[in-house]
Scaffold this active site. Sequence first.
Site, PDB file in Angstrom:
ATOM      1  N   LYS A 252       4.995   2.528   7.693  1.00 13.70           N
ATOM      2  CA  LYS A 252       3.903   2.721   8.659  1.00 13.70           C
ATOM      3  C   LYS A 252       2.763   1.738   8.412  1.00 13.70           C
ATOM      4  O   LYS A 252       2.015   1.396   9.339  1.00 13.70           O
ATOM      5  CB  LYS A 252       3.407   4.169   8.604  1.00 13.70           C
ATOM      6  CG  LYS A 252       2.890   4.618   7.236  1.00 13.70           C
ATOM      7  CD  LYS A 252       1.410   4.470   7.074  1.00 13.70           C
ATOM      8  CE  LYS A 252       0.969   4.911   5.688  1.00 13.70           C
ATOM      9  NZ  LYS A 252      -0.480   4.890   5.513  1.00 13.70           N
TER      10      LYS A 252
ATOM     11  N   VAL B   2      -5.859  -3.041  -2.581  1.00 15.65           N
ATOM     12  CA  VAL B   2      -4.477  -3.391  -2.265  1.00 15.65           C
ATOM     13  C   VAL B   2      -4.185  -3.074  -0.801  1.00 15.65           C
ATOM     14  O   VAL B   2      -4.492  -1.991  -0.311  1.00 15.65           O
ATOM     15  CB  VAL B   2      -3.493  -2.626  -3.174  1.00 15.65           C
ATOM     16  CG1 VAL B   2      -2.051  -2.877  -2.746  1.00 15.65           C
ATOM     17  CG2 VAL B   2      -3.694  -3.042  -4.626  1.00 15.65           C
TER      18      VAL B   2
END
Length: 338
Positions: free
Chosen positions: A196, A284
């Site tokens: 996703k 990240v």
Amino acid sequence: MTEKVAVIGAGSWGSMLAYILHQNGNDVRLYARNLDQVNEFNQEHTNTRYLKDFTFPEEMKATNSLEEALDGVDNVLFIVPSQVTRSVAKQVNSILAEQKLQPYLIHGSKGLEKGSFKRISQVLEEEISAANRKSISVISGPSQAEGVAKQDPTLITVASEDMKSAEHFQKLFMNDYFRVYTNNDIIGVEIGGALKNIIALGAGALYGLGYGDNAKAALMTRGVAEISRLGVSFGANPQTFTGLSGMGDIIVTATSSDSRNWRAGYQLGKGKKLDDIVSDMGMVIEGIATSEAVFDLAKERGVEMPITNAIHSVLNDDETVQTAIAKLMTREGRSEIG
């Protein structure tokens, strides 16, 4: 009954899950590698790099010692970036063996290991001996940490091959604003949660270019279709991808500016260079590494994933977002089903 839980990783989602577990009456130890972050958490009761304007209870404590975090634990929640999970798991395994512990393991990381293409549960299974764990589960679903911080009603799923373990974590996490379902399809839940982020990058790019709801709906719907194709090739249940860890997670991640993947995509749509986006974000962006892994994995397994391929071209081949969209829209016509 109070349980001891080590939460390994103090990013936005890790610290928020730790907060939920604390609220539910558990003894929570939050591990962060960065000493400045630990000191801020323990002295100011904040985690401003990841969650602005949120204050944690004074009773909650963080530590930069894995040994301290794992001391006598009943449960370990891993929520570190996918590319460092293996190295962290090796350290955890050593400490669990030394302390002769066998806790329940669960992770909330959303990515695939680069190179090996392995899911996080597979990495944990390889690195943490069966003698040092009871089982491995995953928690996933449409759940932005910022929304949970406001006690926005949130529904997620816990998946495990061992349903007793899934039910164990269901009871551990569930409260009046955080509802937990169980699922035995750990493959589908992990693949949906990882992929996703790729769709969220694309959704952000569309918004950055000024496209509207039609384009967003098309991206999410066809994104689910190709994620499902890959997941089913590994034996996942196709129904999983229409549930919380599939379509649900895509909806929240591909429509919210709280999503760092969406924000990164938005900046790509605005013409910003990828290196500058990564540098400025300071966190990240899982969708970048995941897109590389999935691009190679789809070729290896012969699974058609045009959206993933398009995003990979933008990230790695200097293709513009506009060119990638044009190629997608002018592909040969075909049936929607099958």
